[in-house]
Design a protein around this motif. Structure first.
Motif, PDB file in Angstrom:
ATOM      1  N   ASN A  49      -4.873   2.224  -2.209  1.00 49.54           N
ATOM      2  CA  ASN A  49      -5.777   1.123  -2.504  1.00 49.54           C
ATOM      3  C   ASN A  49      -5.433   0.375  -3.795  1.00 49.54           C
ATOM      4  O   ASN A  49      -6.044  -0.649  -4.086  1.00 49.54           O
ATOM      5  N   ARG A  50      -4.447   0.854  -4.543  1.00 48.13           N
ATOM      6  CA  ARG A  50      -4.014   0.161  -5.770  1.00 48.13           C
ATOM      7  C   ARG A  50      -2.984  -0.928  -5.463  1.00 48.13           C
ATOM      8  O   ARG A  50      -2.385  -1.493  -6.358  1.00 48.13           O
ATOM      9  N   TRP A  51      -2.767  -1.260  -4.187  1.00 43.99           N
ATOM     10  CA  TRP A  51      -1.780  -2.280  -3.807  1.00 43.99           C
ATOM     11  C   TRP A  51      -2.063  -3.601  -4.489  1.00 43.99           C
ATOM     12  O   TRP A  51      -1.146  -4.332  -4.857  1.00 43.99           O
ATOM     13  N   LYS A  52      -3.339  -3.912  -4.707  1.00 40.66           N
ATOM     14  CA  LYS A  52      -3.693  -5.200  -5.303  1.00 40.66           C
ATOM     15  C   LYS A  52      -3.208  -5.295  -6.752  1.00 40.66           C
ATOM     16  O   LYS A  52      -2.864  -6.373  -7.226  1.00 40.66           O
ATOM     17  N   THR A  53      -3.152  -4.178  -7.446  1.00 39.75           N
ATOM     18  CA  THR A  53      -2.625  -4.153  -8.817  1.00 39.75           C
ATOM     19  C   THR A  53      -1.177  -4.634  -8.819  1.00 39.75           C
ATOM     20  O   THR A  53      -0.777  -5.429  -9.670  1.00 39.75           O
ATOM     21  N   PHE A  79       0.288  -6.427  -6.378  1.00 43.52           N
ATOM     22  CA  PHE A  79       0.302  -7.820  -5.929  1.00 43.52           C
ATOM     23  C   PHE A  79      -0.030  -8.772  -7.078  1.00 43.52           C
ATOM     24  O   PHE A  79       0.670  -9.766  -7.295  1.00 43.52           O
ATOM     25  N   GLU A  80      -1.068  -8.468  -7.838  1.00 43.63           N
ATOM     26  CA  GLU A  80      -1.480  -9.344  -8.934  1.00 43.63           C
ATOM     27  C   GLU A  80      -0.411  -9.455 -10.020  1.00 43.63           C
ATOM     28  O   GLU A  80      -0.245 -10.505 -10.632  1.00 43.63           O
ATOM     29  N   SER A 120       0.821  -1.213   0.000  1.00 42.25           N
ATOM     30  CA  SER A 120       0.000   0.000   0.000  1.00 42.25           C
ATOM     31  C   SER A 120       0.858   1.267   0.000  1.00 42.25           C
ATOM     32  O   SER A 120       0.521   2.253  -0.666  1.00 42.25           O
ATOM     33  N   GLN A 152       2.482 -12.076  -8.543  1.00 40.85           N
ATOM     34  CA  GLN A 152       2.110 -13.301  -7.856  1.00 40.85           C
ATOM     35  C   GLN A 152       3.106 -14.440  -8.071  1.00 40.85           C
ATOM     36  O   GLN A 152       3.115 -15.386  -7.294  1.00 40.85           O
ATOM     37  N   ASN A 158       2.071 -13.865  -0.412  1.00 38.33           N
ATOM     38  CA  ASN A 158       1.308 -13.185   0.616  1.00 38.33           C
ATOM     39  C   ASN A 158       1.582 -11.680   0.472  1.00 38.33           C
ATOM     40  O   ASN A 158       2.737 -11.259   0.550  1.00 38.33           O
ATOM     41  N   PRO A 159       0.559 -10.862   0.269  1.00 38.13           N
ATOM     42  CA  PRO A 159       0.793  -9.425   0.076  1.00 38.13           C
ATOM     43  C   PRO A 159       1.386  -8.719   1.288  1.00 38.13           C
ATOM     44  O   PRO A 159       1.922  -7.620   1.163  1.00 38.13           O
ATOM     45  N   ASP A 160       1.324  -9.364   2.449  1.00 38.17           N
ATOM     46  CA  ASP A 160       1.882  -8.763   3.657  1.00 38.17           C
ATOM     47  C   ASP A 160       3.345  -9.128   3.874  1.00 38.17           C
ATOM     48  O   ASP A 160       3.956  -8.648   4.830  1.00 38.17           O
TER      49      ASP A 160
END
Length: 82
Positions: A52-56, A58-59, A41, A62, A67-69
């Motif tokens: 909130n774009r952290w998932k971009t 992470f994906e 993040s 992969q 684990n994103p943390d």
């Protein structure tokens, strides 16, 4: 001094470097090297302006992140264009 008696600017302490505002070539990949204290993040906030774009991120990573943390200093992450 110049012939008209004006003092020339002193650039003796200027260091070389480069940067560009040119757009990236299509398909060019940007990377980011994780430093101590980073989280996905924080990286997203820094690079996208939105935590909130952290998932971009992470994906796109992969294959190296399960684990994103759990990210570690020195890891190189792909940063997709948004």
């Amino acid at each position: 001094m110049t012939p008209s008696g004006e003092k020339k600017p002193d650039f003796s302490d200027v260091q070389g470097g480069s940067s560009s505002t040119a757009p990236r070539a299509p398909g060019a990949e940007r990377t980011y090297t994780v430093v101590a204290g980073d989280s996905l993040s924080k990286i997203a906030k820094k690079l996208y302006g939105d935590a909130n774009r952290w998932k971009t991120i992470f994906e796109a990573n992969q294959d190296v992140l399960k684990n994103p943390d759990l990210i570690h200093p020195g890891q190189k992450l792909r940063i997709p264009e948004v």
